[in-house]
Enzyme design. Structure first.
Site, mmCIF file in Angstrom:
data_model
loop_
_atom_site.group_PDB
_atom_site.id
_atom_site.type_symbol
_atom_site.label_atom_id
_atom_site.label_comp_id
_atom_site.label_asym_id
_atom_site.label_seq_id
_atom_site.Cartn_x
_atom_site.Cartn_y
_atom_site.Cartn_z
ATOM 1 N N GLY A 46 0.842 -1.189 0.000
ATOM 2 C CA GLY A 46 0.000 0.000 0.000
ATOM 3 C C GLY A 46 0.876 1.239 0.000
ATOM 4 O O GLY A 46 2.047 1.180 0.402
ATOM 5 N N GLN A 51 3.069 9.971 1.232
ATOM 6 C CA GLN A 51 4.352 9.276 1.424
ATOM 7 C C GLN A 51 5.340 9.558 0.291
ATOM 8 O O GLN A 51 6.537 9.254 0.444
ATOM 9 C CB GLN A 51 4.120 7.764 1.535
ATOM 10 C CG GLN A 51 3.371 7.353 2.797
ATOM 11 C CD GLN A 51 3.158 5.870 2.863
ATOM 12 O OE1 GLN A 51 2.169 5.361 2.336
ATOM 13 N NE2 GLN A 51 4.042 5.146 3.497
ATOM 14 N N CYS A 94 5.354 0.071 7.599
ATOM 15 C CA CYS A 94 5.088 1.281 6.818
ATOM 16 C C CYS A 94 6.354 1.668 6.053
ATOM 17 O O CYS A 94 7.443 1.675 6.634
ATOM 18 C CB CYS A 94 4.679 2.424 7.743
ATOM 19 S SG CYS A 94 4.226 3.920 6.864
ATOM 20 N N LEU A 95 6.196 1.974 4.783
ATOM 21 C CA LEU A 95 7.358 2.332 3.968
ATOM 22 C C LEU A 95 7.993 3.636 4.441
ATOM 23 O O LEU A 95 9.136 3.922 4.123
ATOM 24 C CB LEU A 95 6.950 2.422 2.497
ATOM 25 C CG LEU A 95 6.458 1.101 1.905
ATOM 26 C CD1 LEU A 95 5.968 1.289 0.486
ATOM 27 C CD2 LEU A 95 7.506 0.007 1.996
ATOM 28 N N HIS A 136 -5.027 1.704 7.352
ATOM 29 C CA HIS A 136 -3.664 2.240 7.535
ATOM 30 C C HIS A 136 -3.412 3.394 6.560
ATOM 31 O O HIS A 136 -2.878 4.436 6.943
ATOM 32 C CB HIS A 136 -2.660 1.100 7.290
ATOM 33 C CG HIS A 136 -1.221 1.491 7.331
ATOM 34 N ND1 HIS A 136 -0.352 1.082 8.309
ATOM 35 C CD2 HIS A 136 -0.472 2.255 6.489
ATOM 36 C CE1 HIS A 136 0.853 1.584 8.080
ATOM 37 N NE2 HIS A 136 0.804 2.294 6.977
ATOM 38 N N GLU A 137 -3.845 3.210 5.299
ATOM 39 C CA GLU A 137 -3.595 4.238 4.275
ATOM 40 C C GLU A 137 -4.477 5.453 4.487
ATOM 41 O O GLU A 137 -4.025 6.594 4.316
ATOM 42 C CB GLU A 137 -3.819 3.659 2.869
ATOM 43 C CG GLU A 137 -2.952 2.467 2.503
ATOM 44 C CD GLU A 137 -1.483 2.670 2.769
ATOM 45 O OE1 GLU A 137 -0.788 1.676 3.014
ATOM 46 O OE2 GLU A 137 -1.013 3.833 2.752
ATOM 47 N N HIS A 140 -3.018 7.677 6.877
ATOM 48 C CA HIS A 140 -1.980 8.544 6.289
ATOM 49 C C HIS A 140 -2.586 9.824 5.748
ATOM 50 O O HIS A 140 -2.010 10.909 5.893
ATOM 51 C CB HIS A 140 -1.257 7.827 5.136
ATOM 52 C CG HIS A 140 -0.080 6.998 5.552
ATOM 53 N ND1 HIS A 140 1.010 7.513 6.193
ATOM 54 C CD2 HIS A 140 0.175 5.680 5.371
ATOM 55 C CE1 HIS A 140 1.886 6.541 6.420
ATOM 56 N NE2 HIS A 140 1.409 5.422 5.932
HETATM 57 O O1 K2U Z 1 1.770 2.805 4.277
HETATM 58 C C1 K2U Z 1 2.533 1.951 3.865
HETATM 59 O O2 K2U Z 1 3.757 2.081 3.792
HETATM 60 C C2 K2U Z 1 1.913 0.684 3.428
HETATM 61 C C3 K2U Z 1 2.356 -0.559 4.143
HETATM 62 C C4 K2U Z 1 1.178 -1.461 3.942
HETATM 63 C C5 K2U Z 1 0.713 -2.174 5.113
HETATM 64 C C6 K2U Z 1 -0.301 -1.628 5.874
HETATM 65 C C7 K2U Z 1 -0.805 -2.335 6.917
HETATM 66 C C8 K2U Z 1 -0.330 -3.600 7.215
HETATM 67 C C9 K2U Z 1 0.700 -4.116 6.474
HETATM 68 C C10 K2U Z 1 1.236 -3.398 5.409
HETATM 69 C C11 K2U Z 1 3.651 -1.026 3.452
HETATM 70 O O3 K2U Z 1 3.358 -1.763 2.353
HETATM 71 S S1 K2U Z 1 4.736 -1.789 4.566
HETATM 72 C C12 K2U Z 1 5.340 -3.190 3.926
HETATM 73 C C13 K2U Z 1 4.627 -4.398 4.474
HETATM 74 C C14 K2U Z 1 4.065 -5.295 3.612
HETATM 75 C C15 K2U Z 1 3.419 -6.405 4.123
HETATM 76 C C16 K2U Z 1 3.301 -6.613 5.489
HETATM 77 C C17 K2U Z 1 3.868 -5.700 6.353
HETATM 78 C C18 K2U Z 1 4.531 -4.570 5.848
HETATM 79 ZN ZN ZN Z 2 2.216 3.527 6.107
#
Ligand code: K2U
Ligand code: ZN
Length: 174
Positions: A46, A51, A94-95, A136-137, A140
């Site tokens: 996501g 971001q 989170c990236l 989560h998004e 943001h």
């Molecule tokens: O905001 C972001 O950076 C998106 C996260 C997405 C995410 C949100 C909630 C739960 C897990 C991931 C990024 O993609 S972080 C990378 C990641 C991917 C899979 C699982 C955990 C973290």
């Molecule tokens: Zn995030």
């Protein structure tokens, strides 16, 4: 399409509220394409426009595991219209907070209204990891990070480590 630089916490822009879009045009679609390419390259599942430093209410998501069968979601002006009372816990990352993960409890299911890549109004019901990722998004877009749901001690520890991480990165760049 081009890769965009991902903003790393702490950065004041990550605490700003993003603005709604008035229209869906080719310029907006180009930004969405860049966000998606940036997300896949990270890699992530996501990414919100803030971001990559753009304060617009835009999200890209793709929770498909198989990289051969990409299934991207483009959410323009997303609005959560329902959250379940039942909650679930997922490990979140989170990236913008590289290397940090935490178990976060959120409503297990949610429904959203949004505008799609072609400017059409849509509704979507989500559960599981998709529901978690959407929440989560959308956080943001309102200047909220997953660490805000942690204790002050844990949150401060993560931010302190990210400050050190950014200093190390700046040393390498300079
Ligand atoms: O905001 C972001 O950076 C998106 C996260 C997405 C995410 C949100 C909630 C739960 C897990 C991931 C990024 O993609 S972080 C990378 C990641 C991917 C899979 C699982 C955990 C973290
Ligand atoms: Zn995030």
């Amino acid at each position: 399409m081009s890769l965009r630089k991902i903003v790393i916490e702490p950065d004041p822009i990550l605490r700003e509220k993003s603005e709604s879009l008035e229209k869906v045009d080719d310029e907006l679609r180009s930004l969405l394409d860049d966000m998606l390419e940036t997300m896949y390259a990270a890699p992530g599942i996501g990414l919100a426009a803030v971001q990559v430093g753009v304060l617009k209410r835009l999200i890209v998501i793709d929770i498909s595991k198989d990289k051969e069968k990409k299934d991207p979601l483009f959410l323009i002006n997303p609005k959560i219209i329902h959250k379940s009372k039942q909650t679930s816990v997922h490990e979140e990352g989170c990236l913008s907070l590289p290397g940090h993960f935490a178990e976060i409890e959120r409503p297990a299911e949610c429904q959203i209204k949004f505008i799609d890549y072609n400017g059409k109004e849509k509704e979507l019901s989500a559960k599981g990891l998709l529901a978690t990722c959407i929440q989560h998004e959308v956080d943001h877009l309102n200047g909220v990070l997953f660490i805000d749901y942690l204790s002050k001690l844990k949150k401060d520890m993560i931010v302190k480590k990210l400050i050190k991480h950014k200093k190390e990165l700046n040393k390498v760049v300079l």
